[in-house]
Design an enzyme around this catalytic site. Structure first.
Site, mmCIF file in Angstrom:
data_model
loop_
_atom_site.group_PDB
_atom_site.id
_atom_site.type_symbol
_atom_site.label_atom_id
_atom_site.label_comp_id
_atom_site.label_asym_id
_atom_site.label_seq_id
_atom_site.Cartn_x
_atom_site.Cartn_y
_atom_site.Cartn_z
ATOM 1 N N LYS A 69 -29.152 40.763 -44.886
ATOM 2 C CA LYS A 69 -29.215 40.448 -43.236
ATOM 3 C C LYS A 69 -30.262 40.817 -42.667
ATOM 4 O O LYS A 69 -30.629 40.024 -41.625
ATOM 5 C CB LYS A 69 -28.106 41.433 -42.707
ATOM 6 C CG LYS A 69 -26.730 41.214 -43.103
ATOM 7 C CD LYS A 69 -25.638 42.337 -42.478
ATOM 8 C CE LYS A 69 -24.399 42.425 -42.873
ATOM 9 N NZ LYS A 69 -23.546 43.411 -42.210
ATOM 10 N N ASP A 104 -21.123 41.313 -35.426
ATOM 11 C CA ASP A 104 -20.610 42.596 -35.231
ATOM 12 C C ASP A 104 -20.407 43.089 -34.138
ATOM 13 O O ASP A 104 -19.507 43.965 -33.746
ATOM 14 C CB ASP A 104 -21.229 43.697 -36.418
ATOM 15 C CG ASP A 104 -20.862 43.320 -37.915
ATOM 16 O OD1 ASP A 104 -20.040 42.804 -38.046
ATOM 17 O OD2 ASP A 104 -21.887 43.894 -38.649
ATOM 18 N N GLY A 133 -26.321 50.896 -40.549
ATOM 19 C CA GLY A 133 -26.588 49.564 -40.118
ATOM 20 C C GLY A 133 -25.593 49.141 -39.039
ATOM 21 O O GLY A 133 -25.811 48.723 -38.179
#
Ligand code: NAP
Length: 278
Positions: A69, A104, A133
């Site tokens: 990511k 997210d 995270g």
């Protein structure tokens, strides 16, 4: 796959655990699209090369999962959310350039919107457990939605301090011993730690001090009902689970790659629930 079908994929290492193919495959079938969604297991040393040729591999875009990511953020044009969170999980092309975001953030808030409409009016002060995270996405989402005080409790205090340095004074790092007191004022509690996940110890907190209007959210989705959510429901508190967040975070990518904004329905949820129970 028919010639000319639109394609997207999830890129990770490992990636077989990912539920993204199940979710996107369900929507592709439901909306009868000429499209395909695949898994691409790409080792860290091969990621930069693979991503730089994403379009020539036939992809309109991709989801990115562990451990890529941060690399995906660096190799794309991130929006404000991805930049603030420091990680990109959804990539797409626009005028030939690779853009990215972090879904997210909206996965978390859209799921709360669906489970507890008007949650931000009752949230007041929020307590976020964990500072890894996913906590960055949650804290950013809460600030975006106007939550002015977010107490962050983490096993490693330096990581909670780092969230304050990143997001500013709305974030207040706090010690675990202060939790019973913090909960008396909290309208929202979010577990972003991996505690409660199958194979991990449960998150040992007593929800008794929470006011009756408080909402409890858990990012963990295996098991579906974590001990934390079970305790919240037993107290009659409103809850939002990790599976809901997982489903809502998938919406934007599907729309960007395939041109249809898909719906999160009870039927889709049931399909993924069945898979999680395997
Ligand atoms: P991460 O970056 O590795 O952070 C893990 C967090 O858990 C850290 O705050 C860590 O504390 C804490 N932790 C781990 N073991 C602990 C223990 N034994 N005692 C106390 N704290 C502990 O992981 P992440 O990416 O944030 O993910 C966290 C969870 O969220 C995972 O279960 C993941 O599956 C879930 N998640 C769900 C979604 C969804 O869509 N539902 C999305 C993203 C993540 P330290 O800082 O002290 O190590």
């Amino acid at each position: 796959m028919a010639e000319g079908a639109r394609a997207a994929c999830v890129i990770g290492w490992p990636v077989r655990h990912s539920r993204s193919p199940l979710i996107h495959g369900y929507w592709i079938a439901q909306y009868k699209l000429d499209a395909v969604y695949r898994c691409e297991e790409i080792a860290p040393e091969a990621f930069a090369d693979f991503l730089s040729r994403l379009a020539s591999h036939g992809y309109a875009g991709a989801n990115i999962t562990i451990p890529h990511k941060e690399a995906a953020l660096a190799m794309s044009e991130p929006d404000d959310r991805a930049r603030a969170v420091g990680a990109s999980n959804t990539l797409w092309y626009e005028n030939g350039r690779l853009h990215s975001t972090n879904t997210d953030v909206e996965g978390f808030t859209a799921n709360l919107d669906a489970c507890v409409p008007g949650w931000e009016q009752r949230a007041g002060e929020a307590v976020v457990l964990g500072a890894g995270g996913s906590a960055r996405a949650i804290v950013y989402g809460l600030i975006e939605r106007g939550i002015g005080k977010i107490q962050v409790v983490n096993r490693t205090p330096e990581r909670a301090e780092a969230l304050r340095a990143r997001f500013g004074p709305a974030v207040q790092p706090a010690h675990g011993s202060a939790l019973p007191h913090l909960l008396t004022r909290a309208g929202l509690v979010v577990n972003t730690t991996s505690l409660g996940m199958a194979g991990q110890p449960p998150l040992a907190i007593d929800l008794a001090p929470l006011p009756g209007h408080a909402v409890v959210a858990d990012l963990v989705y295996a098991p579906l009902e974590t001990p934390l959510l079970a305790a919240a429901r037993a107290r009659g508190l409103a809850t939002a689970d990790g599976l809901g967040m997982l489903l809502y975070q998938a919406v934007r990518g599907f729309q960007l790659w395939f041109g249809v904004r898909p719906e999160v329905t009870p039927q889709l949820r049931a399909v993924v629930e069945t898979d999680l129970e395997k």
